[in-house]
Design a protein around this motif. Structure first.
Motif, PDB file in Angstrom:
ATOM      1  N   ASP A 171       0.858  -1.191   0.000  1.00 22.74           N
ATOM      2  CA  ASP A 171       0.000   0.000   0.000  1.00 22.74           C
ATOM      3  C   ASP A 171       0.892   1.239   0.000  1.00 22.74           C
ATOM      4  N   ASN A 172       0.944   1.883  -1.145  1.00 20.99           N
ATOM      5  CA  ASN A 172       1.853   3.020  -1.303  1.00 20.99           C
ATOM      6  C   ASN A 172       1.557   4.145  -0.318  1.00 20.99           C
ATOM      7  N   SER A 173       0.280   4.336   0.008  1.00 21.01           N
ATOM      8  CA  SER A 173      -0.120   5.424   0.895  1.00 21.01           C
ATOM      9  C   SER A 173       0.511   5.283   2.284  1.00 21.01           C
ATOM     10  N   ILE A 174       0.383   4.100   2.896  1.00 27.17           N
ATOM     11  CA  ILE A 174       0.924   3.919   4.242  1.00 27.17           C
ATOM     12  C   ILE A 174       2.441   3.823   4.207  1.00 27.17           C
ATOM     13  N   ALA A 175       2.998   3.269   3.130  1.00 26.61           N
ATOM     14  CA  ALA A 175       4.460   3.197   3.004  1.00 26.61           C
ATOM     15  C   ALA A 175       5.060   4.598   3.012  1.00 26.61           C
ATOM     16  N   ILE A 176       4.439   5.518   2.283  1.00 28.55           N
ATOM     17  CA  ILE A 176       4.923   6.902   2.232  1.00 28.55           C
ATOM     18  C   ILE A 176       4.818   7.554   3.606  1.00 28.55           C
ATOM     19  N   LYS A 177       3.715   7.312   4.303  1.00 30.68           N
ATOM     20  CA  LYS A 177       3.540   7.919   5.631  1.00 30.68           C
ATOM     21  C   LYS A 177       4.619   7.438   6.609  1.00 30.68           C
ATOM     22  N   ILE A 178       4.920   6.141   6.576  1.00 34.40           N
ATOM     23  CA  ILE A 178       5.929   5.598   7.484  1.00 34.40           C
ATOM     24  C   ILE A 178       7.311   6.140   7.133  1.00 34.40           C
ATOM     25  N   LEU A 179       7.625   6.237   5.864  1.00 30.97           N
ATOM     26  CA  LEU A 179       8.915   6.812   5.461  1.00 30.97           C
ATOM     27  C   LEU A 179       8.980   8.289   5.830  1.00 30.97           C
ATOM     28  N   HIS A 180       7.842   8.978   5.751  1.00 34.85           N
ATOM     29  CA  HIS A 180       7.787  10.384   6.146  1.00 34.85           C
ATOM     30  C   HIS A 180       8.154  10.525   7.616  1.00 34.85           C
ATOM     31  N   VAL A 181       7.595   9.648   8.442  1.00 34.17           N
ATOM     32  CA  VAL A 181       7.871   9.701   9.876  1.00 34.17           C
ATOM     33  C   VAL A 181       9.337   9.397  10.167  1.00 34.17           C
ATOM     34  N   ILE A 182       9.877   8.321   9.589  1.00 31.19           N
ATOM     35  CA  ILE A 182      11.240   7.900   9.912  1.00 31.19           C
ATOM     36  C   ILE A 182      12.275   8.896   9.401  1.00 31.19           C
ATOM     37  N   ASN A 183      11.939   9.615   8.329  1.00 31.00           N
ATOM     38  CA  ASN A 183      12.879  10.603   7.792  1.00 31.00           C
ATOM     39  C   ASN A 183      12.737  11.982   8.420  1.00 31.00           C
ATOM     40  N   SER A 184      11.801  12.103   9.388  1.00 32.20           N
ATOM     41  CA  SER A 184      11.712  13.357  10.140  1.00 32.20           C
ATOM     42  C   SER A 184      13.052  13.605  10.813  1.00 32.20           C
ATOM     43  N   SER A 185      13.492  14.837  10.829  1.00 32.58           N
ATOM     44  CA  SER A 185      14.858  15.127  11.267  1.00 32.58           C
ATOM     45  C   SER A 185      15.136  14.722  12.703  1.00 32.58           C
ATOM     46  N   HIS A 186      14.116  14.691  13.562  1.00 36.92           N
ATOM     47  CA  HIS A 186      14.412  14.359  14.954  1.00 36.92           C
ATOM     48  C   HIS A 186      14.754  12.892  15.151  1.00 36.92           C
ATOM     49  N   TYR A 187      14.468  12.021  14.157  1.00 29.06           N
ATOM     50  CA  TYR A 187      14.866  10.625  14.281  1.00 29.06           C
ATOM     51  C   TYR A 187      16.321  10.421  13.863  1.00 29.06           C
ATOM     52  N   GLY A 188      16.842  11.323  13.056  1.00 24.90           N
ATOM     53  CA  GLY A 188      18.226  11.203  12.620  1.00 24.90           C
ATOM     54  C   GLY A 188      18.456  10.038  11.675  1.00 24.90           C
ATOM     55  N   VAL A 189      17.407   9.572  11.002  1.00 21.42           N
ATOM     56  CA  VAL A 189      17.516   8.453  10.079  1.00 21.42           C
ATOM     57  C   VAL A 189      17.036   8.898   8.708  1.00 21.42           C
ATOM     58  N   LYS A 190      17.848   8.656   7.703  1.00 17.86           N
ATOM     59  CA  LYS A 190      17.460   8.967   6.334  1.00 17.86           C
ATOM     60  C   LYS A 190      17.463   7.668   5.544  1.00 17.86           C
ATOM     61  N   THR A 191      16.292   7.217   5.160  1.00 22.31           N
ATOM     62  CA  THR A 191      16.205   5.937   4.471  1.00 22.31           C
ATOM     63  C   THR A 191      14.970   5.886   3.593  1.00 22.31           C
TER      64      THR A 191
END
Length: 398
Positions: A171-191
């Motif tokens: 499901d592209n919609s939820i995949a994008i949302k999860i990547l949006h969250v993990i790539n938020s700068s406060h997580y310090g993860v870019k993936t």
């Protein structure tokens, strides 16, 4: 007759201590020296709340409370434990096997107050006639589409990680949302890797994100309503980032996994009311913005309940960890006497207010500045640092 509490511990002296402690209360106390004895009692007596030690022979507290959750889901569950079981305690709270944990040795007054407050919150969510009436008056509760439900089912059934990742990637919609969250700068993860995002965030946090996204996506608004919902979703997303910012920068610790996404989920009740009572709720928001009326009071006047209580009901229904449920119920009233998880409620209160400010929208929250004092945070330094971080690295860019 008062509420019935079952205490489970393999140490007889501790059970005797509980009997003495609750002797002058209205609670009816039963005790068990093992998990098997506790299950026997539960099969023959009505019990409202169970408090179980973690370390016991034959059947430990985690195993016992897991069985209780499945067989007797209406019984409130509490862990009694020492620091040694930190990992299993966290797992219990994340999976809602237990609402809260109480450390040994305990303080008598705090112990009783915690149990009192848990009953107050549970009774409010279960027996609030106005909440139930409002929920039942809606045409239907939002449904979770099949692809989202598949992800939730995979997580709850302890599927292999690759199966969960495949379900998300379908499901592209939820995949994008999860990547949006993990790539938020406060997580310090870019993936761009869903597998890495799942490994980093943890399955319970992924489940929370899926539930919140599924709920929002299921709401069918007209074009005007969609803009309001989009603004509310942005506010919740930014609030969630501010929560992590406060923990990292001012409380000097990582936000507990049982509290992650508290900011994201705090206004679920508002989204529900916005959808099911669009015209009337639009009038409420206009009244709040134009006349600086307290939104929870005005909602209560119009509906007999408010978005905090509705949100708490929905999150409890979805089996979300108790600290997040509390944050939804009390984020406008951080000093309510029933609050148990004070720190996260204080933080979400701050985050909600400043998220509206960052969006340059009229705030739907009245800030109680005493929360800064309780958290040991200087308000001026917080505002200065928040502004600097936002400007330097786009912390709140969508």
């Amino acid at each position: 007759m008062g509420k019935k509490i079952l205490f489970v511990d393999d140490e007889i002296q501790i059970l005797k201590a509980f009997k003495r402690l609750f002797m002058d209360t209205d609670y009816e106390i039963s005790v068990a020296e093992s998990g098997l004895e506790a299950l026997d009692i539960l099969g023959n007596q009505e019990v409202d709340l169970i408090v179980s030690d973690m370390r016991m022979p034959n059947m430990n507290g985690y195993e016992l409370l897991s069985i209780v959750k499945n067989r007797f889901p209406d019984i409130i569950r509490i862990i009694l434990s020492g620091f040694a079981e930190e990992r299993i305690i966290l797992d219990s709270l994340q999976k809602n096997i237990a609402k809260v944990y109480i450390l040994k040795p305990w303080e008598n007054n705090i112990f009783i107050e915690t149990i009192d407050n848990i009953f107050k919150v549970e009774n409010m969510l279960k027996d609030n006639i106005n909440v139930l009436k409002l929920v039942k008056s809606a045409d239907e509760l939002p449904t979770i589409k099949e692809s989202y439900q598949k992800i939730i089912d995979e997580i709850e059934c302890n599927a292999e990680i690759y199966e969960i990742v495949e379900a998300i990637e379908s499901d592209n919609s939820i995949a994008i949302k999860i990547l949006h969250v993990i790539n938020s700068s406060h997580y310090g993860v870019k993936t761009g890797s869903i597998k890495r995002a799942v490994a980093y965030l943890g399955l319970d946090n992924i489940k929370n994100i899926v539930i919140s996204s599924a709920f929002i996506d299921s709401l069918g608004f007209d074009s005007k309503g969609k803009e309001k919902l989009k603004m509310l979703w942005k506010q919740s997303f930014i609030a969630n980032r501010i929560v992590s910012f406060i923990y990292n920068e001012f409380l000097n610790k990582k936000i507990p996994e049982t509290e992650m996404n508290a900011g994201l989920l705090s206004n679920i009740g508002m989204a529900f009311m916005m959808y099911h009572f669009q015209d009337k709720y639009s009038e409420i928001i206009d009244e709040v913005k134009n006349h600086h009326t307290a939104i929870v009071e005005f909602e209560k006047k119009c509906f007999g309940t408010n978005h905090q209580e509705i949100g708490g009901y929905l999150l409890r229904w979805w089996d979300i960890p108790f600290p997040i449920v509390e944050s939804a119920i009390y984020h406008h009233e951080p000093f309510h006497e029933n609050v148990i998880n004070k720190q996260i409620v204080y933080v979400v209160h701050i985050a909600g207010k400043y998220a509206w400010d960052i969006l340059k929208e009229t705030s739907l929250m009245d800030l109680d500045e005493k929360v800064f004092l309780e958290l040991g945070i200087d308000k001026d330094i917080f505002e200065k640092r928040l502004g600097e971080v936002a400007e330097l690295n786009g912390l709140f860019d969508e």
